[in-house]
Design a protein around this motif. Structure first.
Motif, PDB file in Angstrom:
ATOM      1  N   ALA A   8      -9.318 -27.774 -14.932  1.00 19.79           N
ATOM      2  CA  ALA A   8     -10.066 -26.795 -14.149  1.00 19.79           C
ATOM      3  C   ALA A   8      -9.241 -26.401 -12.941  1.00 19.79           C
ATOM      4  CB  ALA A   8     -11.425 -27.351 -13.710  1.00 19.79           C
ATOM      5  N   GLY A   9      -9.298 -25.128 -12.600  1.00 18.08           N
ATOM      6  CA  GLY A   9      -8.558 -24.656 -11.435  1.00 18.08           C
ATOM      7  C   GLY A   9      -9.193 -23.409 -10.861  1.00 18.08           C
ATOM      8  N   ILE A  10      -9.108 -23.246  -9.555  1.00 17.00           N
ATOM      9  CA  ILE A  10      -9.626 -22.066  -8.884  1.00 17.00           C
ATOM     10  C   ILE A  10      -8.769 -21.786  -7.655  1.00 17.00           C
ATOM     11  CG2 ILE A  10     -11.330 -23.495  -7.686  1.00 17.00           C
ATOM     12  CD1 ILE A  10     -13.104 -20.996  -7.528  1.00 17.00           C
ATOM     13  N   THR A  11      -8.376 -20.535  -7.480  1.00 11.04           N
ATOM     14  CA  THR A  11      -7.608 -20.128  -6.301  1.00 11.04           C
ATOM     15  C   THR A  11      -8.154 -18.792  -5.797  1.00 11.04           C
ATOM     16  OG1 THR A  11      -5.925 -19.000  -7.640  1.00 11.04           O
ATOM     17  CG2 THR A  11      -5.498 -21.299  -7.037  1.00 11.04           C
ATOM     18  N   ARG A  12      -8.033 -18.575  -4.513  1.00  9.08           N
ATOM     19  CA  ARG A  12      -8.448 -17.303  -3.913  1.00  9.08           C
ATOM     20  C   ARG A  12      -7.446 -16.924  -2.830  1.00  9.08           C
ATOM     21  NH1 ARG A  12     -14.145 -15.678  -0.834  1.00  9.08           N
ATOM     22  NH2 ARG A  12     -13.524 -13.520  -0.355  1.00  9.08           N
ATOM     23  N   GLN A  13      -7.058 -15.659  -2.836  1.00  7.30           N
ATOM     24  CA  GLN A  13      -6.110 -15.159  -1.850  1.00  7.30           C
ATOM     25  C   GLN A  13      -6.594 -13.813  -1.329  1.00  7.30           C
ATOM     26  OE1 GLN A  13      -2.513 -15.156  -4.269  1.00  7.30           O
ATOM     27  NE2 GLN A  13      -1.796 -17.008  -3.253  1.00  7.30           N
ATOM     28  N   GLU A  14      -6.405 -13.596  -0.047  1.00  8.59           N
ATOM     29  CA  GLU A  14      -6.750 -12.324   0.590  1.00  8.59           C
ATOM     30  C   GLU A  14      -5.504 -11.748   1.249  1.00  8.59           C
ATOM     31  OE1 GLU A  14      -9.970 -12.790   3.274  1.00  8.59           O
ATOM     32  OE2 GLU A  14     -11.445 -13.294   1.718  1.00  8.59           O
ATOM     33  N   TYR A  15      -5.304 -10.437   1.059  1.00  9.72           N
ATOM     34  CA  TYR A  15      -4.155  -9.742   1.639  1.00  9.72           C
ATOM     35  C   TYR A  15      -4.660  -8.565   2.468  1.00  9.72           C
ATOM     36  CZ  TYR A  15      -1.480 -12.268  -1.934  1.00  9.72           C
ATOM     37  OH  TYR A  15      -0.938 -13.245  -2.736  1.00  9.72           O
ATOM     38  N   ARG A  16      -3.953  -8.336   3.555  1.00 12.69           N
ATOM     39  CA  ARG A  16      -4.251  -7.168   4.385  1.00 12.69           C
ATOM     40  C   ARG A  16      -2.920  -6.570   4.851  1.00 12.69           C
ATOM     41  NH1 ARG A  16      -8.723  -5.187   6.505  1.00 12.69           N
ATOM     42  NH2 ARG A  16      -9.874  -7.009   5.744  1.00 12.69           N
ATOM     43  N   SER A  17      -2.810  -5.255   4.748  1.00 14.52           N
ATOM     44  CA  SER A  17      -1.550  -4.584   5.089  1.00 14.52           C
ATOM     45  C   SER A  17      -1.843  -3.324   5.883  1.00 14.52           C
ATOM     46  CB  SER A  17      -0.766  -4.239   3.815  1.00 14.52           C
ATOM     47  OG  SER A  17      -1.549  -3.442   2.950  1.00 14.52           O
ATOM     48  N   GLU A  18      -0.845  -2.905   6.664  1.00 10.19           N
ATOM     49  CA  GLU A  18      -0.969  -1.681   7.458  1.00 10.19           C
ATOM     50  C   GLU A  18       0.411  -1.135   7.754  1.00 10.19           C
ATOM     51  OE1 GLU A  18      -1.174  -3.549  11.986  1.00 10.19           O
ATOM     52  OE2 GLU A  18      -3.024  -2.947  10.977  1.00 10.19           O
ATOM     53  N   VAL A  19       0.470   0.137   8.036  1.00 15.49           N
ATOM     54  CA  VAL A  19       1.731   0.794   8.389  1.00 15.49           C
ATOM     55  C   VAL A  19       1.983   0.593   9.881  1.00 15.49           C
ATOM     56  CG1 VAL A  19       2.958   2.978   8.494  1.00 15.49           C
ATOM     57  CG2 VAL A  19       1.473   2.491   6.551  1.00 15.49           C
ATOM     58  N   LEU A  20       3.150   0.039  10.217  1.00 14.45           N
ATOM     59  CA  LEU A  20       3.474  -0.200  11.620  1.00 14.45           C
ATOM     60  C   LEU A  20       3.530   1.123  12.383  1.00 14.45           C
ATOM     61  CD1 LEU A  20       6.266  -2.926  11.296  1.00 14.45           C
ATOM     62  CD2 LEU A  20       3.839  -3.233  11.856  1.00 14.45           C
ATOM     63  N   GLY A  21       2.888   1.162  13.524  1.00 14.04           N
ATOM     64  CA  GLY A  21       2.858   2.367  14.333  1.00 14.04           C
ATOM     65  C   GLY A  21       1.749   3.316  13.958  1.00 14.04           C
ATOM     66  N   ASN A  22       1.076   3.045  12.853  1.00 13.58           N
ATOM     67  CA  ASN A  22      -0.024   3.911  12.423  1.00 13.58           C
ATOM     68  C   ASN A  22      -1.135   3.032  11.839  1.00 13.58           C
ATOM     69  OD1 ASN A  22      -1.714   5.918  11.539  1.00 13.58           O
ATOM     70  ND2 ASN A  22      -0.106   7.123  10.555  1.00 13.58           N
ATOM     71  N   PRO A  23      -1.896   2.359  12.685  1.00 13.56           N
ATOM     72  CA  PRO A  23      -2.909   1.417  12.195  1.00 13.56           C
ATOM     73  C   PRO A  23      -4.018   2.066  11.389  1.00 13.56           C
ATOM     74  CG  PRO A  23      -3.141   1.769  14.556  1.00 13.56           C
ATOM     75  CD  PRO A  23      -1.870   2.440  14.164  1.00 13.56           C
ATOM     76  N   GLY A  24      -4.108   3.392  11.384  1.00 14.32           N
ATOM     77  CA  GLY A  24      -5.145   4.046  10.599  1.00 14.32           C
ATOM     78  C   GLY A  24      -4.881   3.997   9.113  1.00 14.32           C
ATOM     79  N   ILE A  25      -3.631   3.720   8.714  1.00 13.15           N
ATOM     80  CA  ILE A  25      -3.289   3.616   7.297  1.00 13.15           C
ATOM     81  C   ILE A  25      -3.157   2.135   6.959  1.00 13.15           C
ATOM     82  CG2 ILE A  25      -1.628   4.246   5.516  1.00 13.15           C
ATOM     83  CD1 ILE A  25      -0.814   6.623   7.167  1.00 13.15           C
ATOM     84  N   ASP A  26      -4.107   1.609   6.242  1.00 16.01           N
ATOM     85  CA  ASP A  26      -4.109   0.180   5.935  1.00 16.01           C
ATOM     86  C   ASP A  26      -4.755  -0.053   4.574  1.00 16.01           C
ATOM     87  OD1 ASP A  26      -6.749   0.663   6.404  1.00 16.01           O
ATOM     88  OD2 ASP A  26      -6.939  -0.642   8.143  1.00 16.01           O
ATOM     89  N   GLY A  27      -4.827  -1.308   4.223  1.00 20.27           N
ATOM     90  CA  GLY A  27      -5.435  -1.677   2.944  1.00 20.27           C
ATOM     91  C   GLY A  27      -5.719  -3.166   2.908  1.00 20.27           C
ATOM     92  N   ALA A  28      -6.613  -3.564   2.029  1.00 21.49           N
ATOM     93  CA  ALA A  28      -6.972  -4.978   1.880  1.00 21.49           C
ATOM     94  C   ALA A  28      -7.257  -5.258   0.413  1.00 21.49           C
ATOM     95  CB  ALA A  28      -8.187  -5.327   2.735  1.00 21.49           C
ATOM     96  N   SER A  29      -6.954  -6.463  -0.004  1.00 23.94           N
ATOM     97  CA  SER A  29      -7.209  -6.860  -1.390  1.00 23.94           C
ATOM     98  C   SER A  29      -7.684  -8.305  -1.424  1.00 23.94           C
ATOM     99  CB  SER A  29      -5.956  -6.703  -2.249  1.00 23.94           C
ATOM    100  OG  SER A  29      -4.922  -7.544  -1.786  1.00 23.94           O
ATOM    101  N   ASP A  30      -8.493  -8.604  -2.430  1.00 27.29           N
ATOM    102  CA  ASP A  30      -9.058  -9.939  -2.622  1.00 27.29           C
ATOM    103  C   ASP A  30      -8.763 -10.359  -4.059  1.00 27.29           C
ATOM    104  OD1 ASP A  30     -10.448 -12.279  -2.561  1.00 27.29           O
ATOM    105  OD2 ASP A  30     -12.436 -11.362  -2.521  1.00 27.29           O
ATOM    106  N   GLN A  31      -8.086 -11.503  -4.239  1.00 28.38           N
ATOM    107  CA  GLN A  31      -7.685 -11.954  -5.565  1.00 28.38           C
ATOM    108  C   GLN A  31      -8.271 -13.336  -5.832  1.00 28.38           C
ATOM    109  OE1 GLN A  31      -3.425 -11.832  -5.758  1.00 28.38           O
ATOM    110  NE2 GLN A  31      -3.317  -9.622  -5.476  1.00 28.38           N
ATOM    111  N   ARG A  32      -8.870 -13.502  -7.013  1.00 32.28           N
ATOM    112  CA  ARG A  32      -9.453 -14.773  -7.414  1.00 32.28           C
ATOM    113  C   ARG A  32      -9.001 -15.109  -8.830  1.00 32.28           C
ATOM    114  NH1 ARG A  32     -15.740 -14.479  -5.204  1.00 32.28           N
ATOM    115  NH2 ARG A  32     -15.241 -13.565  -3.155  1.00 32.28           N
ATOM    116  N   GLU A  33      -8.682 -16.393  -9.034  1.00 33.03           N
ATOM    117  CA  GLU A  33      -8.200 -16.840 -10.336  1.00 33.03           C
ATOM    118  C   GLU A  33      -8.914 -18.135 -10.727  1.00 33.03           C
ATOM    119  OE1 GLU A  33      -3.960 -17.730 -12.653  1.00 33.03           O
ATOM    120  OE2 GLU A  33      -4.014 -17.322 -10.500  1.00 33.03           O
ATOM    121  N   TYR A  34      -9.315 -18.215 -12.007  1.00 33.09           N
ATOM    122  CA  TYR A  34     -10.034 -19.376 -12.518  1.00 33.09           C
ATOM    123  C   TYR A  34      -9.392 -19.824 -13.830  1.00 33.09           C
ATOM    124  CZ  TYR A  34     -13.506 -17.087  -9.510  1.00 33.09           C
ATOM    125  OH  TYR A  34     -14.133 -16.462  -8.471  1.00 33.09           O
ATOM    126  N   LEU A  35      -9.516 -21.119 -14.129  1.00 33.80           N
ATOM    127  CA  LEU A  35      -8.997 -21.657 -15.383  1.00 33.80           C
ATOM    128  C   LEU A  35      -9.863 -22.818 -15.849  1.00 33.80           C
ATOM    129  CD1 LEU A  35      -5.463 -22.200 -16.648  1.00 33.80           C
ATOM    130  CD2 LEU A  35      -6.959 -24.191 -16.561  1.00 33.80           C
TER     131      LEU A  35
END
Length: 219
Positions: free
Chosen positions: A70-97
């Motif tokens: 059995a296995g479970i992992t979760r990762q969260e990512y957040r990114s943005e363009v330097l100098g322009n904080p209005g352009i960004d993104g976020a992702s949520d990743q989950r894995e199970y076995l």
């Protein structure tokens, strides 16, 4: 006459002591260990996968068992363009076995569950991965599923230390066949929020070496 009485008493006492010794039950031998519960060390260290196993002796040279994974992992990512904080993104990743592996140990030396052995094994596992994102820098969402079946043949050694610490080590070859299905969803460029979906299915084979190390308790 006194000497005769003393001789008779000595004979009677000797016969009584001999009878008591004969009637006393022999000291019991320690009960042989028939069951081992263990945990695999390498999967836990290598990829955060928990694998526990139970093994039962069914003969002087044979034991059978079952390992559960059995296995479970979760990762969260957040990114943005330097100098322009209005352009960004976020992702949520989950894995199970989840997986299961029935096995047997055939002991070449010693008496089960200790000694040199060969071990044939079969296994099946299911892994699924979910990823979702939001924002201009996100890559959309995807679902990944993987079914895997395989087998292995190991040569190893088991020993019991102290009052019941069981150590088992084995190495050999394994082969696996896997079917992967991935579905991806994303907003099409140049459209007004139209979401497209694409599905990909792949098949793969793997043959390579395998090393197992487990510790547990025998009773």
């Amino acid at each position: 006459m006194k000497h005769i009485h003393a001789l008779l008493m000595t004979v009677l006492l000797s016969m009584s002591a001999s009878a008591a010794t004969t009637d006393a039950p022999p000291p019991s031998e320690p009960r042989a260990r028939q069951t081992i519960l263990g945990i695999s060390v390498l999967p836990l260290l290598g990829n955060d996968l928990l694998e526990v196993s139970g093994e039962r002796v069914v003969g002087p040279r044979l034991s059978v068992g079952l390992a559960l994974q059995a296995g479970i992992t979760r990762q969260e990512y957040r990114s943005e363009v330097l100098g322009n904080p209005g352009i960004d993104g976020a992702s949520d990743q989950r894995e199970y076995l989840l997986g299961a592996e029935p096995m047997a140990r055939i002991f070449l030396t010693g008496t089960a569950p200790e000694g040199l052995w060969v071990s044939p094994r079969l296994g099946v596992s299911h892994r699924w991965f979910n990823s979702s994102g939001e924002g201009e820098l996100a890559f959309g969402s995807s679902d990944f599923r993987r079914w895997e079946v395989g087998g292995a043949a190991l040569l190893g050694y088991s020993t019991i230390v102290g009052r019941g610490l069981a150590i088992q080590f084995g190495a050999g070859l394994e082969g696996r066949y896997a079917t992967n299905t991935q579905k991806m969803r994303a907003v099409e460029l140049g459209t007004d929020g139209v979401v497209s979906e694409q599905a990909i299915r792949t098949h793969s084979w793997f043959v390579g070496e395998r090393v197992d190390l487990s510790v547990g308790w025998a009773f």
